[in-house]
Design a protein around this motif. Structure first.
Motif, mmCIF file in Angstrom:
data_model
loop_
_atom_site.group_PDB
_atom_site.id
_atom_site.type_symbol
_atom_site.label_atom_id
_atom_site.label_comp_id
_atom_site.label_asym_id
_atom_site.label_seq_id
_atom_site.Cartn_x
_atom_site.Cartn_y
_atom_site.Cartn_z
ATOM 1 N N UNK A 61 48.213 60.028 85.543
ATOM 2 C CA UNK A 61 49.028 59.387 84.527
ATOM 3 C C UNK A 61 49.024 60.175 83.237
ATOM 4 N N UNK A 62 49.535 59.533 82.195
ATOM 5 C CA UNK A 62 49.619 60.173 80.889
ATOM 6 C C UNK A 62 49.523 59.112 79.810
ATOM 7 N N UNK A 63 49.118 59.541 78.630
ATOM 8 C CA UNK A 63 49.045 58.647 77.474
ATOM 9 C C UNK A 63 49.399 59.456 76.229
ATOM 10 N N UNK A 64 49.750 58.762 75.172
ATOM 11 C CA UNK A 64 50.062 59.458 73.926
ATOM 12 C C UNK A 64 49.874 58.531 72.739
ATOM 13 N N UNK A 65 49.665 59.157 71.596
ATOM 14 C CA UNK A 65 49.750 58.460 70.322
ATOM 15 C C UNK A 65 51.163 58.725 69.823
ATOM 16 N N UNK A 66 51.814 57.723 69.268
ATOM 17 C CA UNK A 66 53.216 57.878 68.885
ATOM 18 C C UNK A 66 53.400 58.739 67.646
ATOM 19 N N UNK A 67 52.367 58.798 66.797
ATOM 20 C CA UNK A 67 52.439 59.552 65.535
ATOM 21 C C UNK A 67 51.049 59.544 64.911
ATOM 22 N N UNK A 68 50.840 60.367 63.883
ATOM 23 C CA UNK A 68 49.561 60.315 63.162
ATOM 24 C C UNK A 68 49.373 58.938 62.515
ATOM 25 N N UNK A 114 46.882 52.820 60.907
ATOM 26 C CA UNK A 114 47.143 52.413 62.293
ATOM 27 C C UNK A 114 47.784 53.558 63.078
ATOM 28 N N UNK A 115 47.418 53.636 64.354
ATOM 29 C CA UNK A 115 48.083 54.539 65.294
ATOM 30 C C UNK A 115 48.485 53.711 66.506
ATOM 31 N N UNK A 116 49.604 54.077 67.107
ATOM 32 C CA UNK A 116 50.068 53.357 68.287
ATOM 33 C C UNK A 116 49.823 54.206 69.532
ATOM 34 N N UNK A 134 47.004 50.329 67.889
ATOM 35 C CA UNK A 134 47.903 49.284 68.368
ATOM 36 C C UNK A 134 48.566 49.736 69.663
ATOM 37 N N UNK A 135 49.084 48.769 70.408
ATOM 38 C CA UNK A 135 49.832 49.053 71.628
ATOM 39 C C UNK A 135 50.830 47.925 71.845
ATOM 40 N N UNK A 136 51.966 48.269 72.421
ATOM 41 C CA UNK A 136 53.018 47.303 72.716
ATOM 42 C C UNK A 136 53.131 47.149 74.219
ATOM 43 N N UNK A 137 53.272 45.910 74.682
ATOM 44 C CA UNK A 137 53.513 45.659 76.105
ATOM 45 C C UNK A 137 54.714 44.751 76.268
#
Length: 168
Positions: free
Chosen positions: A81-88, A94-96, A132-135
């Motif tokens: 799989x893969x994961x990422x932070x959306x931005x600094x 906060x980081x997403x 943070x994370x969105x589902x």
């Protein structure tokens, strides 16, 4: 820099490797010595990751916040799989975090390992106070991952928002 979990090595892609991932997956597989079995790079997912290439190039000092981290199973030499932070981190600290697994690798605890490691790493970085994370409302598997990793539901809307704060 890479992160290690019980079974995984989390590999942040350089800008060059991110471009290979998007344009020449066999070349990236050969370079890393790994077979890619992560989430298929199609549709909106491909667009999201392609959008990260420019910030990776423009801000190499912030690469780890802009790039994709491949989740490589050490024993099997494959990417699950893969994961990422959306931005600094934003001004509020906060980081997403976003993430996905290849269909054959779901339900085996890989994402819980990866999210826990990336969250721990992020919260140890200067200025980061929360991840943070969105589902999606119906994505119970992802919600369970976040719950197991100590995230709490912080906002409801068309999607659900989760947060894990740094310890005071």
């Amino acid at each position: 820099m890479e992160l290690e979990t019980k079974r995984l090595t989390l590999i942040p892609l350089t800008a060059r490797r991110l471009e290979l991932w998007l344009t020449d997956l066999p070349a990236l597989e050969q370079e890393l010595g790994l077979r890619y079995e992560g989430e298929p790079l199609t549709g909106p997912l491909r667009s999201i990751f392609a959008g990260q290439l420019a910030p990776c190039r423009a801000h190499p000092e912030q690469l780890l916040w802009h790039t994709v981290w491949l989740l490589a199973h050490r024993g099997k030499r494959l990417v699950v799989g893969a994961a990422d932070f959306k931005a600094p981190p934003c001004a509020q600290g906060r980081v997403e975090l976003g993430y996905g697994l290849g269909p054959a690798h779901r339900g085996q605890g890989y994402m819980t390992e990866a999210v826990a490691a990336m969250t721990l790493w992020a919260l140890s970085q200067p200025g980061v106070r929360a991840v943070t994370a969105e589902t999606g409302r119906g994505n119970t598997a992802s919600q369970r991952v976040l719950t197991r990793c100590g995230f709490t539901l912080c906002r409801r809307g068309s999607s659900l928002w989760w947060e894990k704060r740094a310890q005071p």
